[in-house]
Design an enzyme around this catalytic site. Sequence first.
Site, mmCIF file in Angstrom:
data_model
loop_
_atom_site.group_PDB
_atom_site.id
_atom_site.type_symbol
_atom_site.label_atom_id
_atom_site.label_comp_id
_atom_site.label_asym_id
_atom_site.label_seq_id
_atom_site.Cartn_x
_atom_site.Cartn_y
_atom_site.Cartn_z
ATOM 1 C CB THR A 1 -37.164 -18.434 81.029
ATOM 2 O OG1 THR A 1 -36.829 -18.469 79.636
ATOM 3 C CG2 THR A 1 -35.896 -18.572 81.847
ATOM 4 C CG PHE A 2 -42.306 -20.107 76.706
ATOM 5 C CD1 PHE A 2 -42.240 -19.215 75.649
ATOM 6 C CD2 PHE A 2 -43.519 -20.761 76.937
ATOM 7 C CE1 PHE A 2 -43.342 -18.972 74.839
ATOM 8 C CE2 PHE A 2 -44.626 -20.530 76.136
ATOM 9 C CZ PHE A 2 -44.534 -19.638 75.085
ATOM 10 N N PRO B 1 -27.253 -14.203 73.274
ATOM 11 C CG PRO B 1 -25.549 -15.799 73.234
ATOM 12 C CD PRO B 1 -25.832 -14.385 73.630
ATOM 13 C CD GLU B 2 -28.785 -15.789 78.666
ATOM 14 O OE1 GLU B 2 -29.809 -16.504 78.662
ATOM 15 O OE2 GLU B 2 -27.712 -16.151 79.177
ATOM 16 N N GLY B 3 -32.714 -15.498 75.792
ATOM 17 C CA GLY B 3 -34.021 -15.403 75.159
ATOM 18 C C GLY B 3 -34.940 -14.358 75.767
ATOM 19 C CG PHE B 4 -39.425 -12.448 74.768
ATOM 20 C CD1 PHE B 4 -39.288 -11.165 74.274
ATOM 21 C CD2 PHE B 4 -40.615 -12.787 75.394
ATOM 22 C CE1 PHE B 4 -40.311 -10.236 74.407
ATOM 23 C CE2 PHE B 4 -41.640 -11.876 75.536
ATOM 24 C CZ PHE B 4 -41.485 -10.592 75.035
ATOM 25 C CG ASN B 5 -40.317 -15.986 78.102
ATOM 26 O OD1 ASN B 5 -41.292 -15.345 78.434
ATOM 27 N ND2 ASN B 5 -40.284 -16.679 76.964
#
Length: 362
Positions: free
Chosen positions: A322-323, A8-12
């Site tokens: 985080t973005f 589930p953790e995002g790109f950033n």
Amino acid sequence: LFYDVNPPEGFNLRRDVYMRFAILLSNEQKRGKLKEFGLVLPPWYKLYHWKTTKKREPIPWGNFFDIESLKSFAPVVELYEIFEKSLQKQLIIDTIYVLQNYDNPFENGLFEDKWEVQEECPYVPQYWGYGNITANEIICVKFQGKISMLPELFQLHRNDKFIMVAHGEIPLHDNYGDRKYWKCRKSMKFNKKLTEIAFNYIKEKLNCDTELCKNYLGVHWRRQDFAKYRSKDVPTTSGTVKQIQNIMQNKLPHVQTVFIATDASAKEREILQNNLETLGYNVHYYVPNIAEVTEFDDGTIAILEQIICSHAAFFVGTHESTFTFRIQEERELLGFPSDTTFNRLCPDKGNCEKPSRWTVVN
């Protein structure tokens, strides 16, 4: 040395996890440890936040980042290169260490660095979509603390040549924001193609050909999960309009252009744009052209948006996104004034804590 991150953790966030492992390996090799190891870059595969991505095959890091720049800091290698260099069709990882959180991280009122092996290990590896990777052994470990403790784990099987850490987001930075952190961060340059596309957009759509553009405001307007689960931290659409207007009037009185990076729905974008245009502002979102639609994935568009926001005269982001953090880091590395970088969109009501300032340490 392989690692993976909770799906589930995002790109950033994943970019930050990379830094933890790159710094770990760099530090260990300077101490004469793990000298034979390279860090395998885990392909980008089926990220939950990538809603429009048509590509389902693993995406290498070179699609987004300058690999030679990454190598200037740590010995990294793309996963597909492992197969090319070994000329083998199957890869067998010696041991996978599956990290798990402790149930009570503040037992006895203290957060202590510790780890312990678990008897049961219900973990099924995904291997980033590769069907020709297996493992000899999988060990579950409750882990809490700094990433520099991981080499202690590796001593359980000290002769392993292929090691993998699952849930690599659990170990923490040893020293967040120190000199080594920023040296690693500086090496994370976007690849030249994406940088060129972003600069062309800035020049053609936003009428700027200098590094720090004085003629547009950059905004990261996080919606979706933040609007649903963190509504006390983010403004409504009308609240966002008021704050952008306030920034333009008080910080950029001679500027009429706003660039917005957002995951908002098409309807929310339309409402925001109509309201801002009614106030006399020119609003821009990054919209791929026909040729780019078939080529670009969500990660590509996210990087382009971050580059564009990084060069704005003034930037305002979303609290604890985080973005937003990555844009703030880019602006710090570019040497732009902190007052124009560390700003956030506030909720319509309640407290509005100012963002922490993580300034470059040279």
